[in-house]
Design a protein around this motif. Structure first.
Motif, PDB file in Angstrom:
ATOM      1  N   ARG A   1       0.863  -1.264   0.235  1.00  0.00           N
ATOM      2  CA  ARG A   1      -0.117  -0.106  -0.118  1.00  0.00           C
ATOM      3  C   ARG A   1       0.843   1.286   0.069  1.00  0.00           C
ATOM      4  O   ARG A   1       1.698   1.621   0.994  1.00  0.00           O
TER       5      ARG A   1
ATOM      6  N   VAL B   1       1.451   5.415  -0.581  1.00  0.00           N
ATOM      7  CA  VAL B   1       1.209   6.761  -0.765  1.00  0.00           C
ATOM      8  C   VAL B   1       1.910   7.595  -1.373  1.00  0.00           C
ATOM      9  O   VAL B   1       3.254   7.644  -1.120  1.00  0.00           O
TER      10      VAL B   1
ATOM     11  N   VAL C   1       2.430  11.870  -2.316  1.00  0.00           N
ATOM     12  CA  VAL C   1       2.008  12.993  -1.672  1.00  0.00           C
ATOM     13  C   VAL C   1       2.963  14.062  -2.263  1.00  0.00           C
ATOM     14  O   VAL C   1       4.198  14.100  -2.007  1.00  0.00           O
TER      15      VAL C   1
ATOM     16  N   SER D   1       2.264   7.248  -9.345  1.00  0.00           N
ATOM     17  CA  SER D   1       0.958   6.252  -9.337  1.00  0.00           C
ATOM     18  C   SER D   1       0.915   5.142 -10.224  1.00  0.00           C
ATOM     19  O   SER D   1       0.681   4.087 -10.008  1.00  0.00           O
TER      20      SER D   1
ATOM     21  N   LEU E   1      -2.826   5.343  -3.058  1.00  0.00           N
ATOM     22  CA  LEU E   1      -3.324   6.494  -2.495  1.00  0.00           C
ATOM     23  C   LEU E   1      -2.533   7.522  -3.015  1.00  0.00           C
ATOM     24  O   LEU E   1      -1.525   8.006  -2.538  1.00  0.00           O
ATOM     25  N   ASP E   2      -2.784   8.198  -4.207  1.00  0.00           N
ATOM     26  CA  ASP E   2      -2.223   9.551  -4.612  1.00  0.00           C
ATOM     27  C   ASP E   2      -2.804  10.637  -4.321  1.00  0.00           C
ATOM     28  O   ASP E   2      -3.947  10.920  -4.238  1.00  0.00           O
TER      29      ASP E   2
ATOM     30  N   ILE F   1      -4.225   9.479   4.967  1.00  0.00           N
ATOM     31  CA  ILE F   1      -3.199   8.705   4.838  1.00  0.00           C
ATOM     32  C   ILE F   1      -3.212   7.845   5.895  1.00  0.00           C
ATOM     33  O   ILE F   1      -3.244   6.553   5.416  1.00  0.00           O
TER      34      ILE F   1
ATOM     35  N   PHE G   1      -5.554   4.548   5.312  1.00  0.00           N
ATOM     36  CA  PHE G   1      -5.226   3.818   4.121  1.00  0.00           C
ATOM     37  C   PHE G   1      -4.405   2.619   4.728  1.00  0.00           C
ATOM     38  O   PHE G   1      -4.052   1.652   4.001  1.00  0.00           O
TER      39      PHE G   1
ATOM     40  N   PRO H   1      -0.753   2.550   4.942  1.00  0.00           N
ATOM     41  CA  PRO H   1       0.203   2.214   3.813  1.00  0.00           C
ATOM     42  C   PRO H   1       1.520   1.711   4.399  1.00  0.00           C
ATOM     43  O   PRO H   1       1.749   1.612   5.825  1.00  0.00           O
TER      44      PRO H   1
ATOM     45  N   VAL I   1       5.317   5.819   2.325  1.00  0.00           N
ATOM     46  CA  VAL I   1       4.772   7.181   1.963  1.00  0.00           C
ATOM     47  C   VAL I   1       5.945   7.959   1.304  1.00  0.00           C
ATOM     48  O   VAL I   1       6.885   7.919   1.875  1.00  0.00           O
TER      49      VAL I   1
END
Length: 123
Positions: free
Chosen positions: A7, A9, A11, A22, A33-34, A50, A53, A55, A58
Motif C-alpha cells: 500500500r 501513498v 503526496v 502512481s 493513494l495518490d 493517509i 489507508f 500504507p 509514504v
C-alpha cells in the motif's frame, strides 16, 4: 511465489509526478493513494486519509503548499521515519528515513522507476 501487494501513498504538489509514480506503482499491482496537494488543502484531513489507508510506505514532498510542509504532514501522520521517503530535491528531509529523487522521474522504464519500485518492494 505470489508477489506481496504493498500500500503506497504519494503526496506532492506536482500533479505530473504524482500521476507518473502512481501509474508505475499500480502497473506492478500495488494499491496506491495518490494525493495531489493543492494550495488550500487541509493537512489534517490529508493526514487522516493517509492513516486510514494503512500504507506500507509514504513518498512525501517537502514544499506542499504556500503555508505548510511535508514535515508538518509527517508529524500529523505520526508514522516512523523508516516509512517515509522524501522526494524533494530543494530541501533536506531529515524527518524521512530515505530519499528518492522523484523530480528526475522520466518514464516507467528508467533508473528512477526501478529505484522507486525497489523502495516499495523493500517496505
Amino acid at each position: 511465489m505470489k508477489k506481496k501487494v504493498k500500500r503506497v501513498v504519494i503526496v506532492d504538489d506536482n500533479e505530473d509526478l504524482v500521476a507518473k509514480l502512481s501509474k508505475a506503482a499500480k502497473s506492478t499491482g500495488h494499491e496506491v493513494l495518490d494525493i495531489f496537494v493543492k494550495h488550500d488543502d487541509d493537512l489534517s484531513a490529508l493526514a487522516e486519509k493517509i492513516k486510514n489507508f494503512h500504507p506500507n510506505i509514504v513518498f512525501l514532498d517537502h514544499d506542499l503548499n504556500r503555508f505548510e510542509t511535508g514535515q508538518a504532514l509527517a508529524k500529523l501522520i505520526g508514522f516512523p521515519s523508516k516509512m517515509l521517503v522524501g522526494t524533494s530535491t530543494a530541501f533536506r528531509q531529515d524527518y524521512c528515513g530515505k530519499t528518492f529523487d522523484g523530480k528526475d522521474y522520466e518514464h516507467e522504464n528508467g533508473l528512477e522507476a526501478k529505484n522507486f519500485l525497489k523502495m516499495i518492494k523493500q517496505s
